[in-house]
Structure formats: C-alpha cells, structure tokens
Design a protein around this motif. Structure first.
Motif, short mmCIF file in Angstrom:
data_model
loop_
_atom_site.label_atom_id
_atom_site.label_comp_id
_atom_site.label_asym_id
_atom_site.label_seq_id
_atom_site.Cartn_x
_atom_site.Cartn_y
_atom_site.Cartn_z
N ALA A 120 -10.83 -15.17 -1.20
CA ALA A 120 -10.67 -14.97 -2.58
C ALA A 120 -11.63 -13.56 -2.60
O ALA A 120 -11.46 -12.94 -3.91
CB ALA A 120 -11.40 -15.89 -3.34
N HIS A 121 -12.39 -13.07 -1.60
CA HIS A 121 -12.92 -11.85 -1.82
C HIS A 121 -12.10 -10.51 -1.49
O HIS A 121 -12.27 -9.47 -1.50
CB HIS A 121 -14.34 -11.52 -1.23
N THR A 122 -10.70 -10.84 -1.03
CA THR A 122 -9.98 -9.86 -0.55
C THR A 122 -8.77 -9.42 -1.27
O THR A 122 -8.65 -10.08 -2.45
CB THR A 122 -9.04 -10.45 0.98
N ASP A 123 -8.10 -8.33 -0.98
CA ASP A 123 -6.78 -7.96 -1.42
C ASP A 123 -5.64 -8.72 -1.47
O ASP A 123 -4.85 -8.76 -2.26
CB ASP A 123 -6.83 -6.46 -1.40
N ALA A 124 -5.64 -9.39 -0.27
CA ALA A 124 -4.25 -10.02 0.28
C ALA A 124 -4.68 -10.92 1.37
O ALA A 124 -5.75 -10.67 2.03
CB ALA A 124 -3.39 -9.03 0.65
N ALA A 125 -3.86 -11.88 1.49
CA ALA A 125 -4.10 -13.07 2.63
C ALA A 125 -2.68 -12.88 3.26
O ALA A 125 -1.68 -13.30 2.79
CB ALA A 125 -4.45 -14.31 2.11
N LEU A 126 -3.00 -12.87 4.49
CA LEU A 126 -1.79 -12.83 5.43
C LEU A 126 -1.85 -14.27 6.38
O LEU A 126 -2.75 -14.47 6.94
CB LEU A 126 -1.62 -11.86 6.46
N PHE A 127 -0.73 -15.05 6.26
CA PHE A 127 -0.64 -16.29 6.88
C PHE A 127 0.07 -16.35 8.07
O PHE A 127 1.00 -15.93 8.13
CB PHE A 127 -0.13 -17.52 5.90
N LEU A 128 -0.31 -17.14 8.95
CA LEU A 128 -0.04 -17.33 10.27
C LEU A 128 0.27 -18.89 10.72
O LEU A 128 -0.66 -19.76 10.25
CB LEU A 128 -0.54 -16.66 11.57
N SER A 129 1.26 -19.16 11.28
CA SER A 129 1.61 -20.47 11.95
C SER A 129 2.39 -20.49 13.06
O SER A 129 3.30 -19.91 12.99
CB SER A 129 2.30 -21.44 10.89
N GLY A 130 1.92 -20.87 14.16
CA GLY A 130 2.61 -21.18 15.44
C GLY A 130 2.94 -19.83 16.11
O GLY A 130 3.86 -19.76 16.67
#
Length: 258
Positions: free
Chosen positions: A222-232
């Motif tokens: 929540a402190h960041t500008d963006a979140a990048l999600f990975l899976s597998g």
C-alpha cells in the motif's frame, strides 16, 4: 503477458522512461523431468521514479524476477535492460561493476559488515568501486535516514530498524539507477516496518529513485505506486495505486489458484 509499471497520472500519449525492462524472460533451473520453470515468458517494464511491489504466492517467481532484473541471475531466455545496458550480453566482470555502480540492494537480512562503522558500511560500494565518498551527499542521506548521530557506531550497537536504515543509506550512496528490495521489512516489527517503508517512499518522491520491492505484505504494498502479481512464474495481474484490502483480495485469489 506484459506489464508497464508506473505512477498514476501519466501525461496523455507519453511513454514513460524505463529504468528496468524484462522482455520474454524465462528462467529454468535443472533439466528434463526435474526442471523447475521459475519464470516463463515474463515481460515487464518499471518506469523511472516509481515504487513497485512484486507479489505472489510462495514459488511464484518473485525473487527470481528481482534477481534477473538486478543482474544477479541470468535468464535462460529473453533479455533484461537496465536503462540502455543489456545485462544478458554482459560478462560477469561487467555485471559486477554495474551492480556496484548503478544498482542498490536492500535485503531482509541487512547484510552489514559487523567490523565496520555505520559510515564505513554505507560507503562500502564506493570504496569497492575505487571512488571517494561525496561528504555532502553522505551527510544528506544519513540525515534523511535518521543516522546522522550514529555514523561511528557498529551494527551490533544498533536496533534492527536502524540496521535496515544503514542498508537503505548504502543503497542510496551511489545514486543508483534503481534500488531492488527483497522483503526489506520481513524481519521488523510493524512500527519499524512502517518507518522503513516511509524511507523507501521518500527516496522515490524526494530523491527521484526507482524502487522495485518483493514483498508478501499487503500493508507494505500500500506504500507503493503499483503492484505486479506473479503466479506460477507468469505475470498474473497489475494494480495501480494499491490498497492493502485490494492487494489482499488479489493475493487470496492467486493462493486459491496455486
């Protein structure tokens, strides 16, 4: 799947200047039936002056992405660029020089040398590169991280939060192109973790740094500008201006699918 990671409020039609770019990166460990595909055909670009969280379930490829982006590991296929530098084409000597001069690192385990003072730990990357510390810059960053009165102390005389502040100052001292942080608050209590995240946020907003942070913590994201999600080992989504609740929902879905 590819992802542009940048702050909110882009100039219409403008292409953000890229600090780090991965193009179709695959990283495989081992061979044959026992091969592990840590990353598979991952493309992502991190814009300069942004703070990004890289998230996903255990084994999703978060740390592998960070290591490939930072030149700590070589992809099996694909390319990685730090600015205009093509990391895949560099020799080990060239990569070591690039990491020393253009990349900052902050890890969960601080990685400070116990025999050195705070000031000596902070300036170690410069000394290894044969460069003299800029005293004015050293004073500025030790003041910003709250260590101006502790530069002569050794790590054993500091709290965990203070040691992580030393690590952040060390990451900043070379004025790097990008700071990579791997679970930087994982060993800290919540109040101290919030202070450390605030320092990383300030490095972006006040100093124009680019920070890419691997974390499992929605509050940290929540402190960041963006979140990048990975899976597998693949990109599984992107969230601009993330909140802790939104990140928790995204992660819950990924954990359920894992």
């Amino acid at each position: 799947m590819s992802a542009w990671v940048r702050t909110a409020g882009p100039v219409p039609g403008a292409v953000p200047e890229t600090a780090v770019r991965l193009d179709k990166v695959t990283r495989t460990y081992g061979r044959g039936a026992g091969a592990v595909h840590a990353l598979h055909d991952v493309s992502a670009a991190f814009a300069r002056g942004t703070f990004t969280a890289v998230m996903g379930p255990s084994g999703s490829g978060k740390s592998t992405l960070l290591h490939c982006a930072a030149g700590l590991d070589r992809p099996t296929a694909g390319s990685v660029h730090l600015g205009t530098a093509d990391l895949v084409r560099m020799s080990e000597t060239q990569l070591a020089r690039l990491r020393r001069e253009r990349v900052g690192f902050v890890f969960q385990a601080f990685n400070l040398l116990p025999s050195l003072t705070v000031a000596q730990n902070i300036t170690l990357p410069l000394r290894l590169a044969g460069r003299r510390p800029d005293r004015a810059w050293l004073t500025e960053i030790t003041t910003r991280v709250g260590l101006a009165d502790r530069t002569k102390r050794r790590p054993a005389e500091l709290s965990g939060g203070q040691q992580q502040r030393v690590a952040i100052a060390r990451a900043l001292v070379t004025r790097p192109d990008v700071i990579f942080a791997d679970e930087p608050t994982g060993a800290l209590d919540p109040d101290t973790a919030r202070d450390i995240l605030g320092l990383l946020r300030t490095a972006v907003t006040d100093l124009g740094q680019t920070v890419v942070m691997v974390t499992h913590d929605p509050v940290a994201a929540a402190h960041t500008d963006a979140a990048l999600f990975l899976s597998g080992g693949r990109i599984a989504g992107h969230l601009a201006a993330p909140t802790a609740d939104e990140v928790t929902r995204r992660l819950s879905g990924l954990w359920s699918a894992a």
